[in-house]
Design a protein around this motif. Structure first.
Motif, PDB file in Angstrom:
ATOM      1  N   LEU A  55       0.816  -1.210   0.000  1.00  0.00           N
ATOM      2  CA  LEU A  55       0.000   0.000   0.000  1.00  0.00           C
ATOM      3  C   LEU A  55       0.853   1.264   0.000  1.00  0.00           C
ATOM      4  O   LEU A  55       0.535   2.242  -0.674  1.00  0.00           O
ATOM      5  N   LEU A  56       1.936   1.236   0.758  1.00  0.00           N
ATOM      6  CA  LEU A  56       2.796   2.413   0.871  1.00  0.00           C
ATOM      7  C   LEU A  56       3.725   2.592  -0.329  1.00  0.00           C
ATOM      8  O   LEU A  56       4.309   3.647  -0.508  1.00  0.00           O
ATOM      9  N   ASN A  57       3.856   1.544  -1.148  1.00  0.00           N
ATOM     10  CA  ASN A  57       4.795   1.588  -2.267  1.00  0.00           C
ATOM     11  C   ASN A  57       4.095   1.131  -3.537  1.00  0.00           C
ATOM     12  O   ASN A  57       4.291   0.004  -4.019  1.00  0.00           O
ATOM     13  N   SER A  58       3.234   1.997  -4.061  1.00  0.00           N
ATOM     14  CA  SER A  58       2.438   1.684  -5.241  1.00  0.00           C
ATOM     15  C   SER A  58       3.323   1.259  -6.407  1.00  0.00           C
ATOM     16  O   SER A  58       4.307   1.913  -6.741  1.00  0.00           O
ATOM     17  N   GLY A  59       2.976   0.130  -7.008  1.00  0.00           N
ATOM     18  CA  GLY A  59       3.696  -0.344  -8.181  1.00  0.00           C
ATOM     19  C   GLY A  59       4.877  -1.237  -7.881  1.00  0.00           C
ATOM     20  O   GLY A  59       5.495  -1.776  -8.802  1.00  0.00           O
ATOM     21  N   VAL A  60       5.202  -1.436  -6.600  1.00  0.00           N
ATOM     22  CA  VAL A  60       6.341  -2.290  -6.273  1.00  0.00           C
ATOM     23  C   VAL A  60       6.025  -3.737  -6.664  1.00  0.00           C
ATOM     24  O   VAL A  60       4.910  -4.204  -6.484  1.00  0.00           O
ATOM     25  N   ASN A  61       7.008  -4.411  -7.213  1.00  0.00           N
ATOM     26  CA  ASN A  61       6.856  -5.825  -7.579  1.00  0.00           C
ATOM     27  C   ASN A  61       7.341  -6.656  -6.396  1.00  0.00           C
ATOM     28  O   ASN A  61       8.536  -6.720  -6.135  1.00  0.00           O
ATOM     29  N   PRO A  62       6.439  -7.295  -5.646  1.00  0.00           N
ATOM     30  CA  PRO A  62       6.856  -8.019  -4.439  1.00  0.00           C
ATOM     31  C   PRO A  62       7.756  -9.208  -4.723  1.00  0.00           C
ATOM     32  O   PRO A  62       8.395  -9.735  -3.815  1.00  0.00           O
ATOM     33  N   TYR A  63       7.798  -9.645  -5.982  1.00  0.00           N
ATOM     34  CA  TYR A  63       8.623 -10.797  -6.332  1.00  0.00           C
ATOM     35  C   TYR A  63       9.984 -10.397  -6.895  1.00  0.00           C
ATOM     36  O   TYR A  63      10.805 -11.251  -7.205  1.00  0.00           O
ATOM     37  N   LEU A  83      12.336  -7.369  -5.847  1.00  0.00           N
ATOM     38  CA  LEU A  83      12.906  -6.170  -5.242  1.00  0.00           C
ATOM     39  C   LEU A  83      14.325  -5.971  -5.765  1.00  0.00           C
ATOM     40  O   LEU A  83      15.120  -6.910  -5.800  1.00  0.00           O
ATOM     41  N   GLN A  84      14.625  -4.758  -6.168  1.00  0.00           N
ATOM     42  CA  GLN A  84      15.942  -4.448  -6.713  1.00  0.00           C
ATOM     43  C   GLN A  84      16.821  -3.826  -5.628  1.00  0.00           C
ATOM     44  O   GLN A  84      16.409  -2.885  -4.947  1.00  0.00           O
ATOM     45  N   THR A  85      18.034  -4.361  -5.470  1.00  0.00           N
ATOM     46  CA  THR A  85      18.981  -3.800  -4.509  1.00  0.00           C
ATOM     47  C   THR A  85      19.214  -2.321  -4.802  1.00  0.00           C
ATOM     48  O   THR A  85      19.461  -1.934  -5.937  1.00  0.00           O
ATOM     49  N   GLY A  86      19.089  -1.501  -3.770  1.00  0.00           N
ATOM     50  CA  GLY A  86      19.299  -0.066  -3.919  1.00  0.00           C
ATOM     51  C   GLY A  86      18.031   0.741  -4.067  1.00  0.00           C
ATOM     52  O   GLY A  86      18.041   1.960  -3.871  1.00  0.00           O
ATOM     53  N   MET A  87      16.900   0.084  -4.421  1.00  0.00           N
ATOM     54  CA  MET A  87      15.656   0.829  -4.568  1.00  0.00           C
ATOM     55  C   MET A  87      15.162   1.281  -3.193  1.00  0.00           C
ATOM     56  O   MET A  87      15.527   0.716  -2.164  1.00  0.00           O
ATOM     57  N   ARG A  88      14.364   2.341  -3.179  1.00  0.00           N
ATOM     58  CA  ARG A  88      13.852   2.882  -1.930  1.00  0.00           C
ATOM     59  C   ARG A  88      12.420   2.426  -1.679  1.00  0.00           C
ATOM     60  O   ARG A  88      11.589   2.435  -2.584  1.00  0.00           O
ATOM     61  N   LEU A  89      12.150   2.038  -0.439  1.00  0.00           N
ATOM     62  CA  LEU A  89      10.807   1.677  -0.019  1.00  0.00           C
ATOM     63  C   LEU A  89      10.406   2.559   1.154  1.00  0.00           C
ATOM     64  O   LEU A  89      11.234   2.871   2.018  1.00  0.00           O
ATOM     65  N   THR A  90       9.151   2.987   1.164  1.00  0.00           N
ATOM     66  CA  THR A  90       8.614   3.692   2.321  1.00  0.00           C
ATOM     67  C   THR A  90       8.027   2.659   3.269  1.00  0.00           C
ATOM     68  O   THR A  90       7.271   1.783   2.854  1.00  0.00           O
ATOM     69  N   ILE A  91       8.389   2.753   4.550  1.00  0.00           N
ATOM     70  CA  ILE A  91       7.949   1.771   5.542  1.00  0.00           C
ATOM     71  C   ILE A  91       7.416   2.501   6.765  1.00  0.00           C
ATOM     72  O   ILE A  91       7.998   3.487   7.218  1.00  0.00           O
ATOM     73  N   CYS A  92       6.294   2.006   7.295  1.00  0.00           N
ATOM     74  CA  CYS A  92       5.754   2.516   8.549  1.00  0.00           C
ATOM     75  C   CYS A  92       5.903   1.400   9.587  1.00  0.00           C
ATOM     76  O   CYS A  92       5.084   0.476   9.630  1.00  0.00           O
ATOM     77  N   PRO A  93       6.959   1.444  10.401  1.00  0.00           N
ATOM     78  CA  PRO A  93       7.200   0.371  11.368  1.00  0.00           C
ATOM     79  C   PRO A  93       6.028   0.204  12.330  1.00  0.00           C
ATOM     80  O   PRO A  93       5.393   1.177  12.740  1.00  0.00           O
ATOM     81  N   GLY A  94       5.774  -1.040  12.690  1.00  0.00           N
ATOM     82  CA  GLY A  94       4.688  -1.319  13.613  1.00  0.00           C
ATOM     83  C   GLY A  94       5.107  -1.237  15.064  1.00  0.00           C
ATOM     84  O   GLY A  94       6.275  -0.985  15.389  1.00  0.00           O
ATOM     85  N   GLU A  95       4.139  -1.470  15.937  1.00  0.00           N
ATOM     86  CA  GLU A  95       4.384  -1.397  17.375  1.00  0.00           C
ATOM     87  C   GLU A  95       5.447  -2.418  17.778  1.00  0.00           C
ATOM     88  O   GLU A  95       5.415  -3.573  17.348  1.00  0.00           O
ATOM     89  N   GLY A  96       6.378  -1.994  18.583  1.00  0.00           N
ATOM     90  CA  GLY A  96       7.421  -2.898  19.055  1.00  0.00           C
ATOM     91  C   GLY A  96       8.724  -2.781  18.303  1.00  0.00           C
ATOM     92  O   GLY A  96       9.754  -3.305  18.734  1.00  0.00           O
ATOM     93  N   TYR A  97       8.709  -2.072  17.136  1.00  0.00           N
ATOM     94  CA  TYR A  97       9.950  -1.924  16.369  1.00  0.00           C
ATOM     95  C   TYR A  97      10.841  -0.888  17.043  1.00  0.00           C
ATOM     96  O   TYR A  97      10.393   0.189  17.418  1.00  0.00           O
ATOM     97  N   VAL A  98      12.122  -1.218  17.196  1.00  0.00           N
ATOM     98  CA  VAL A  98      13.106  -0.305  17.765  1.00  0.00           C
ATOM     99  C   VAL A  98      14.319  -0.262  16.850  1.00  0.00           C
ATOM    100  O   VAL A  98      14.877  -1.301  16.499  1.00  0.00           O
ATOM    101  N   ASP A  99      14.722   0.946  16.456  1.00  0.00           N
ATOM    102  CA  ASP A  99      15.927   1.123  15.644  1.00  0.00           C
ATOM    103  C   ASP A  99      17.094   1.371  16.588  1.00  0.00           C
ATOM    104  O   ASP A  99      17.206   2.430  17.204  1.00  0.00           O
ATOM    105  N   GLU A 100      17.967   0.402  16.699  1.00  0.00           N
ATOM    106  CA  GLU A 100      19.096   0.514  17.620  1.00  0.00           C
ATOM    107  C   GLU A 100      20.121   1.530  17.148  1.00  0.00           C
ATOM    108  O   GLU A 100      21.015   1.920  17.892  1.00  0.00           O
ATOM    109  N   ASN A 101      20.027   1.955  15.869  1.00  0.00           N
ATOM    110  CA  ASN A 101      20.997   2.903  15.328  1.00  0.00           C
ATOM    111  C   ASN A 101      20.521   4.347  15.415  1.00  0.00           C
ATOM    112  O   ASN A 101      21.084   5.230  14.784  1.00  0.00           O
TER     113      ASN A 101
END
Length: 264
Positions: free
Chosen positions: A33-41, A43-61
């Motif tokens: 939904l967040l990445n219209s037109g993305v081919n789920p089968y 994914l190209q290395t280097g392409m950008r995806l928009t992500i909305c992390p869910g509850e419980g996700y922690v970015d240690e960096n």
């Protein structure tokens, strides 16, 4: 969609939507939904995806932003992740937005779960009963959305029609698995059932154009049938291409249904 920490992620080698959904505590459907037109089968290395992390996700960096530099990302881009400034959606009078999102998610989940179920059915996998249960659970989620707007008597009829759709999908799949040229009664009844659903919804919500709604359901069945035929023929590229087009069909259907409910 309300998202307090939407991020841009650079695809790494070996990534898949399933892997990223698990990593960021979200779902494959939400990533699509967040990445219209993305081919789920594919994914190209280097392409950008928009992500909305869910509850419980922690970015240690996570790191603090530099003082006086409020226009720069609020996280250091380690591992391909960076917060997108100005993309946070604030909640407010968002009843329509929430309904639109729920409707989209429910119908996109429908075609995704049905697809995985049909593959497991065609391949005689032990997982097919689990996928089938998920399909029926999703159907109840779709019905629950309409139950907020329709009386119980109407919902009883809608549930019967929707479950008939799923039963006929099973029969069509079994027919095509046995004979790629299958065109038995189940196929005809599948489309008749779609007509009945369109007619029912247009009676309950007069703002719906029955002809337009019927065409959307016909398109859905056409693409589902074409996917089954392509998969059974071993034409996986066509199967994937049609599945991706069916996502747009489902989004259009979901938005059409949402607009009608909001107009009631």
């Amino acid at each position: 969609m309300y998202c307090q920490n939407r991020i841009s992620y650079r695809v790494q080698e070996g990534d898949s939507l399933y892997k990223l959904a698990k990593q960021f505590h979200t779902t494959v459907t939400e990533l699509i939904l967040l990445n219209s037109g993305v081919n789920p089968y594919n994914l190209q290395t280097g392409m950008r995806l928009t992500i909305c992390p869910g509850e419980g996700y922690v970015d240690e960096n996570e790191s603090k932003p530099s003082e006086g530099n409020t226009n720069k990302p609020t996280k250091t881009p380690v591992g391909g992740i960076v917060i997108i400034p100005g993309t946070t959606t604030q909640p407010g009078n968002n009843m329509g937005v929430d309904l639109r999102q729920r409707m989209r998610m429910a119908w996109l989940n429908h075609i995704t779960l049905v697809k995985f179920y049909l593959i497991s059915f065609f391949e005689n996998l032990s997982s097919q009963n689990a996928w089938k249960d998920a399909v029926y659970k999703n159907a109840e989620e779709i019905l629950a959305i309409f139950a907020q707007y329709y009386p119980a008597s109407a919902m009883h009829r809608f549930r019967k029609l929707f479950m008939e759709h799923l039963r006929l999908t099973d029969e069509v799949a079994a027919g095509l698995k046995a004979d790629p040229a299958f065109s038995g009664a189940a196929m005809e009844n599948w489309y008749i059932n779609a007509e009945e659903i369109a007619s029912f919804l247009s009676r309950q919500t007069p703002v719906y154009n029955e002809t337009e709604l019927r065409k959307m359901f016909y398109d859905h069945l056409d693409m589902e049938r074409q996917q089954m035929e392509a998969y059974l023929d071993g034409d996986y590229e066509t199967d994937i291409e049609i599945y991706l087009r069916s996502q747009q069909n489902m989004i259009e259907l979901a938005d059409f249904l949402t607009s009608g409910l909001l107009a009631r």
